[in-house]
Design a protein around this motif. Structure first.
Motif, PDB file in Angstrom:
ATOM      1  N   UNK A  52      34.500  35.802  43.331  1.00 39.89           N
ATOM      2  CA  UNK A  52      33.242  36.554  43.408  1.00 39.89           C
ATOM      3  C   UNK A  52      33.340  37.891  42.692  1.00 39.89           C
ATOM      4  N   UNK A  53      34.472  38.576  42.854  1.00 40.50           N
ATOM      5  CA  UNK A  53      34.659  39.897  42.260  1.00 40.50           C
ATOM      6  C   UNK A  53      35.819  39.881  41.275  1.00 40.50           C
ATOM      7  N   UNK A  54      35.821  40.823  40.360  1.00 46.12           N
ATOM      8  CA  UNK A  54      36.926  40.952  39.407  1.00 46.12           C
ATOM      9  C   UNK A  54      38.217  41.301  40.159  1.00 46.12           C
ATOM     10  N   UNK A  55      39.323  40.768  39.657  1.00 47.27           N
ATOM     11  CA  UNK A  55      40.620  41.027  40.276  1.00 47.27           C
ATOM     12  C   UNK A  55      41.641  41.321  39.196  1.00 47.27           C
ATOM     13  N   UNK A  56      42.463  42.333  39.424  1.00 43.45           N
ATOM     14  CA  UNK A  56      43.526  42.655  38.472  1.00 43.45           C
ATOM     15  C   UNK A  56      44.751  41.789  38.686  1.00 43.45           C
ATOM     16  N   UNK A  57      44.856  41.181  39.854  1.00 45.32           N
ATOM     17  CA  UNK A  57      46.032  40.384  40.172  1.00 45.32           C
ATOM     18  C   UNK A  57      47.160  41.245  40.710  1.00 45.32           C
ATOM     19  N   UNK A  58      48.292  40.627  40.946  1.00 47.57           N
ATOM     20  CA  UNK A  58      49.438  41.341  41.502  1.00 47.57           C
ATOM     21  C   UNK A  58      50.136  42.166  40.438  1.00 47.57           C
ATOM     22  N   UNK A  59      50.857  43.204  40.856  1.00 50.82           N
ATOM     23  CA  UNK A  59      51.616  44.006  39.874  1.00 50.82           C
ATOM     24  C   UNK A  59      52.781  43.200  39.315  1.00 50.82           C
TER      25      UNK A  59
END
Length: 338
Positions: A52-59
Motif C-alpha cells: 500500500x505504501x512505499x517502503x525502503x526495505x531493510x538496511x
C-alpha cells in the motif's frame, strides 16, 4: 514468445504462450531485464510485491551468498501502489507480455485495498497474493503459516478483485503441512498456487563473528531449495490435481523446469538465476522445448504431473518412435514408406 504451440499453458482462465515467467522480486521493474532479452518472450512477467505504501526495505547488508543459494532479507522495498500504477505498470503494459501483479500487506485490509486499486486497471492478467508477510494484527506471525490466516487474505483479494481475474496464492514451505494451507487457499477462492516462496535461513560472517544479514535471518533461494520446491509441488498436485501450479525455486535450466512440470506444475518462474544470467528465461524456455522434443512429448500439458503416473505409463500425445529402416533385397537400407 515461443513460436511453438507445444509449450502453451493455462493458469485458470489465463492463457500463456509458454510456461516460463519471472519470479516476484527478481525481475525488478522489468526495465532491468529488457536490455538482455525481449520481455514478450516470457509467458508472463511477475512484478515485485506491491504494498500500500512505499517502503525502503531493510538496511544493508541484506544479501548474502551461500555455496548453493542466496540469502536475502530485503524487507519488500518498493514504491507503493500509487507510484506503481502511475509509473511502473504503464511501461510494463507496453511490453506485450502478460503482467501478474504480486501483492503484499501487513493486514487483511491492506491486501483488500490493493486489490480494489487494481480492480479497474486494464491489462493486469492476474494477481499473485504473497502470504509470506507478517500479520501485524496477530503478533507479527506470517499469514502463510496458518491455514485460516492465509485463507482470509486470499478471500479478501478474491472479493475485491475484478470478477474473473485469476488470483494465485504464493505459499511458503516453512510449514508443517503445505497441503493443508493450499487447500485452505483454494477453498477461499485461489484459482492457482505459486510454490514456493523462500526458505528461512541464516549465515554468520566468520570475519565479523555476527549474522551476515542485518535482519539476522533471511529467505534462502536458488539451487539449494529446488528439491524442497519440487516436493511441495508434487504433494499439492497429488491433493489438488485440478489446480494450476507455478513452480518456483532454483529453476536455472530447461531440465529444472521439466522436473517441476513432471511434479505437477503448469508453469515455472525463474528467480535467483536472473542475478548472474539476466537472459535465463529465454534459455530455459528453449531448453525446455528441446527436452520435451527429445522425449517425444507433443504438448506441455501431457507432461504436467507425469511423475504421478504408474511406471510404464505413456501419455497419449507422446509421438511414437520413427520407423526403423528395413534392408532391401540388395542388402541396402531403405526408408520404410508410409
Amino acid at each position: 514468445m515461443s513460436t511453438s504451440g507445444r509449450v502453451a499453458t493455462r493458469i485458470g482462465t489465463l492463457e500463456l504462450a509458454n510456461p516460463v515467467m519471472t519470479a516476484s522480486g527478481c525481475g525488478g521493474t522489468g526495465r532491468e531485464l529488457a536490455p538482455f532479452f525481449d520481455l514478450s518472450r516470457l509467458g508472463a512477467f511477475v512484478t515485485t510485491s506491491v504494498m500500500a505504501q512505499a517502503r525502503a526495505g531493510r538496511p544493508t547488508p541484506r544479501v548474502a551468498e551461500t555455496p548453493s543459494g542466496l540469502l536475502t532479507a530485503m524487507g519488500l522495498p518498493g514504491p507503493g501502489i500509487e507510484t506503481f500504477l502511475e509509473h511502473e505498470l504503464p511501461w510494463l503494459l507496453e511490453q506485450d507480455v502478460p503482467i501478474i501483479v504480486s501483492v503484499a500487506g501487513n493486514s487483511v485490509e491492506e491486501y483488500a485495498d490493493i486489490a480494489r486499486r487494481l480492480r479497474g486497471v486494464p491489462g493486469v492478467a492476474a494477481i499473485e497474493v504473497n502470504v509470506a508477510c507478517p500479520n501485524v494484527a496477530d503478533r507479527g506471525l506470517m499469514f502463510g503459516r496458518h491455514p485460516g490466516a492465509a485463507a482470509s487474505v486470499v478471500r479478501a483479494v478474491r472479493t475485491h478483485s475484478r470478477p474473473g481475474l485469476p488470483v494465485l496464492a504464493k505459499l511458503a514451505p516453512d510449514v508443517t503441512d503445505i497441503v493443508t494451507i493450499a487447500l485452505a487457499c483454494v477453498d477461499a477462492g485461489a484459482d492457482g498456487l505459486t510454490l514456493i516462496n523462500t526458505l528461512e535461513g541464516m549465515a554468520i560472517d566468520p570475519e565479523t563473528l555476527r549474522p551476515a544479514l542485518t535482519g539476522v535471518s533471511g529467505g534462502l533461494s536458488g539451487p539449494a531449495v529446488r528439491p524442497v520446491a519440487v516436493r511441495c509441488v508434487y504433494q499439492v498436485h497429488a491433493a489438488l490435481p485440478g489446480t494450476p501450479i507455478i513452480g518456483v525455486g532454483g529453476v536455472a535450466s530447461g531440465l529444472d523446469a521439466l522436473e517441476f512440470v513432471l511434479a505437477g506444475a503448469s508453469a515455472v518462474a525463474v528467480g535467483t538465476a536472473l542475478f548472474h544470467d539476466p537472459s535465463a528465461p529465454a534459455r530455459v524456455l528453449r531448453e525446455l522445448e528441446e527436452a520435451l522434443a527429445a522425449r517425444r512429448v507433443a504438448d506441455l500439458a501431457d507432461a504436467v504431473g507425469l511423475a504421478h503416473k504408474p511406471a510404464g505409463y505413456v501419455p497419449p500425445q507422446v509421438r511414437p518412435e520413427p520407423p526403423a529402416p528395413e534392408p532391401s533385397e540388395a542388402g541396402e537400407v531403405k526408408e520404410r514408406l508410409p
